[in-house]
Design a protein around this motif. Sequence first.
Motif, PDB file in Angstrom:
ATOM      1  N   LYS A 298      16.811  -2.342  -0.549  1.00  0.00           N
ATOM      2  CA  LYS A 298      16.348  -2.619  -1.802  1.00  0.00           C
ATOM      3  C   LYS A 298      14.694  -2.962  -1.640  1.00  0.00           C
ATOM      4  N   VAL A 299      14.090  -1.709  -1.980  1.00  0.00           N
ATOM      5  CA  VAL A 299      12.708  -1.499  -1.689  1.00  0.00           C
ATOM      6  C   VAL A 299      11.779  -1.486  -3.112  1.00  0.00           C
ATOM      7  N   ARG A 300      10.712  -2.272  -2.811  1.00  0.00           N
ATOM      8  CA  ARG A 300       9.487  -2.422  -3.675  1.00  0.00           C
ATOM      9  C   ARG A 300       8.446  -1.922  -3.228  1.00  0.00           C
ATOM     10  N   GLY A 301       7.637  -1.179  -3.744  1.00  0.00           N
ATOM     11  CA  GLY A 301       6.265  -0.804  -3.436  1.00  0.00           C
ATOM     12  C   GLY A 301       5.148  -1.277  -4.237  1.00  0.00           C
ATOM     13  N   MET A 302       4.178  -1.528  -3.444  1.00  0.00           N
ATOM     14  CA  MET A 302       2.872  -2.044  -4.469  1.00  0.00           C
ATOM     15  C   MET A 302       1.639  -1.269  -3.917  1.00  0.00           C
TER      16      MET A 302
ATOM     17  N   GLY B  49       0.830  -1.303   0.073  1.00  0.00           N
ATOM     18  CA  GLY B  49       0.073   0.084   0.070  1.00  0.00           C
ATOM     19  C   GLY B  49       0.893   1.250   0.089  1.00  0.00           C
ATOM     20  N   ALA B  50       1.727   1.503  -0.912  1.00  0.00           N
ATOM     21  CA  ALA B  50       2.971   2.298  -0.808  1.00  0.00           C
ATOM     22  C   ALA B  50       2.426   3.858  -1.405  1.00  0.00           C
ATOM     23  N   GLY B  51       1.120   3.741  -2.022  1.00  0.00           N
ATOM     24  CA  GLY B  51       0.711   5.087  -2.068  1.00  0.00           C
ATOM     25  C   GLY B  51       1.419   5.945  -3.142  1.00  0.00           C
ATOM     26  N   ALA B  52       1.888   6.868  -2.815  1.00  0.00           N
ATOM     27  CA  ALA B  52       2.942   7.757  -3.742  1.00  0.00           C
ATOM     28  C   ALA B  52       4.353   7.383  -3.650  1.00  0.00           C
ATOM     29  N   GLY B  53       4.914   6.435  -2.632  1.00  0.00           N
ATOM     30  CA  GLY B  53       6.096   5.934  -2.891  1.00  0.00           C
ATOM     31  C   GLY B  53       7.177   6.830  -1.906  1.00  0.00           C
TER      32      GLY B  53
ATOM     33  N   SER C  67       3.256   7.092  -8.119  1.00  0.00           N
ATOM     34  CA  SER C  67       4.274   7.536  -8.606  1.00  0.00           C
ATOM     35  C   SER C  67       4.924   6.327  -9.247  1.00  0.00           C
ATOM     36  N   GLU C  68       6.018   6.694 -10.180  1.00  0.00           N
ATOM     37  CA  GLU C  68       6.352   5.425 -11.012  1.00  0.00           C
ATOM     38  C   GLU C  68       7.344   4.311 -10.282  1.00  0.00           C
ATOM     39  N   GLU C  69       7.696   4.891  -9.246  1.00  0.00           N
ATOM     40  CA  GLU C  69       8.420   3.786  -8.022  1.00  0.00           C
ATOM     41  C   GLU C  69       7.442   2.679  -7.438  1.00  0.00           C
ATOM     42  N   VAL C  70       6.107   2.921  -7.654  1.00  0.00           N
ATOM     43  CA  VAL C  70       5.200   1.961  -6.901  1.00  0.00           C
ATOM     44  C   VAL C  70       4.580   0.974  -8.365  1.00  0.00           C
ATOM     45  N   GLU C  71       4.449  -0.199  -7.992  1.00  0.00           N
ATOM     46  CA  GLU C  71       3.850  -1.041  -9.011  1.00  0.00           C
ATOM     47  C   GLU C  71       2.333  -1.318  -8.576  1.00  0.00           C
ATOM     48  N   GLN C  72       1.705  -1.514  -9.638  1.00  0.00           N
ATOM     49  CA  GLN C  72       0.295  -1.598  -9.373  1.00  0.00           C
ATOM     50  C   GLN C  72       0.174  -2.972  -8.909  1.00  0.00           C
ATOM     51  N   GLY C  73      -0.834  -3.311  -8.111  1.00  0.00           N
ATOM     52  CA  GLY C  73      -1.145  -4.732  -7.677  1.00  0.00           C
ATOM     53  C   GLY C  73      -2.018  -4.558  -6.476  1.00  0.00           C
TER      54      GLY C  73
ATOM     55  N   SER D 109      -0.974 -10.729  -4.148  1.00  0.00           N
ATOM     56  CA  SER D 109       0.291  -9.774  -4.494  1.00  0.00           C
ATOM     57  C   SER D 109       0.896 -10.774  -5.768  1.00  0.00           C
ATOM     58  N   GLY D 110       0.888 -12.056  -5.607  1.00  0.00           N
ATOM     59  CA  GLY D 110       1.552 -12.721  -6.871  1.00  0.00           C
ATOM     60  C   GLY D 110       3.022 -13.077  -6.582  1.00  0.00           C
ATOM     61  N   PHE D 111       3.387 -12.371  -5.357  1.00  0.00           N
ATOM     62  CA  PHE D 111       5.173 -12.457  -5.200  1.00  0.00           C
ATOM     63  C   PHE D 111       4.952 -13.953  -4.579  1.00  0.00           C
ATOM     64  N   SER D 112       6.312 -14.566  -4.699  1.00  0.00           N
ATOM     65  CA  SER D 112       6.288 -15.966  -4.241  1.00  0.00           C
ATOM     66  C   SER D 112       6.612 -15.812  -2.550  1.00  0.00           C
ATOM     67  N   GLU D 113       6.548 -16.982  -1.957  1.00  0.00           N
ATOM     68  CA  GLU D 113       6.650 -17.184  -0.450  1.00  0.00           C
ATOM     69  C   GLU D 113       8.188 -16.885  -0.050  1.00  0.00           C
ATOM     70  N   GLU D 114       8.332 -16.385   1.099  1.00  0.00           N
ATOM     71  CA  GLU D 114       9.789 -15.963   1.768  1.00  0.00           C
ATOM     72  C   GLU D 114      10.596 -15.098   0.895  1.00  0.00           C
ATOM     73  N   LEU D 115      10.005 -14.189   0.552  1.00  0.00           N
ATOM     74  CA  LEU D 115      10.883 -13.532  -0.556  1.00  0.00           C
ATOM     75  C   LEU D 115      11.445 -12.166   0.176  1.00  0.00           C
ATOM     76  N   PHE D 116      10.904 -11.491   0.919  1.00  0.00           N
ATOM     77  CA  PHE D 116      11.463 -10.481   1.524  1.00  0.00           C
ATOM     78  C   PHE D 116      12.095 -10.664   3.237  1.00  0.00           C
ATOM     79  N   ASP D 117      13.265  -9.534   3.365  1.00  0.00           N
ATOM     80  CA  ASP D 117      13.794  -9.579   4.582  1.00  0.00           C
ATOM     81  C   ASP D 117      12.611  -8.862   5.544  1.00  0.00           C
ATOM     82  N   GLY D 118      11.886  -7.584   5.160  1.00  0.00           N
ATOM     83  CA  GLY D 118      11.210  -6.967   5.775  1.00  0.00           C
ATOM     84  C   GLY D 118       9.862  -6.535   4.867  1.00  0.00           C
ATOM     85  N   ILE D 119       8.704  -6.086   5.648  1.00  0.00           N
ATOM     86  CA  ILE D 119       7.740  -5.608   5.058  1.00  0.00           C
ATOM     87  C   ILE D 119       7.195  -4.369   5.869  1.00  0.00           C
TER      88      ILE D 119
END
Length: 172
Positions: A46-50, A30-34, A56-62, A67-77
């Motif tokens: 290394k940050v992704r926003g959804m 829920g990154a909004g404007a990023g 903003s262009e830094e944030v992905e639509q989803g 989310s479609g992201f695979s399991e155990e992908l991120f160190d932090g949310i």
Amino acid sequence: MKGHPGGMEHSLNMLTLSQLLPGSSILDMGAGAGETVRLFRNREYKVRGMDLKPQSEEVEQGDFLQSGFSEELFDGIISQCAFFVSGNVQKALLEACRMLKPGGILMLSDVCPKGQDLGRQAEEAGFLVLYAEDLTTQWKEYYIEAIWRGTADCVPCQVKYNYQMVICRKKE
Ligand SMILES: C[S@@+](CC[C@H](N)C(=O)[O-])C[C@H]1O[C@@H](n2cnc3c(N)ncnc32)[C@H](O)[C@@H]1O
């Protein structure tokens, strides 16, 4: 207008409390404007926003509920002021838990109906609460400012809410 109570100072406080090191992978649900995406990237994370409606262009639509992201992908949310407006806090917590690596850290601040406890909900989803703080006073200031500026559409128009921050670790 800040996208969440406390603005960048609050985001940096959450990052400090997470003890995640630069280089860690982080998803903003829920990154909004990023704003937080940019802030953390500038600190070498290394940050992704959804977001459903990226501003903003830094944030992905989803949809972070599927989310479609695979399991155990991120160190932090991180998620600020977004799980509640998604309409399904428990599903959002379960999805966060699924996407985190074992031992990964969830940084969550959100509106919470009075009488409910975000920490307890996080525990039910598979987290161990490391830190919890009530930020209702900060949220009230934010809410009044949002009404004043006419940008309160993301804020529930009720008064019987608290605003809570929890930092949790995914149980291993
Ligand atoms: C109050 S705004 C906060 C934005 C951002 N976290 C910030 O602090 O600036 C809530 C955001 O959550 C997003 N959102 C709500 N439900 C969502 C979902 N299921 N998937 C993705 N984004 C969602 C909305 O589109 C909105 O941008």
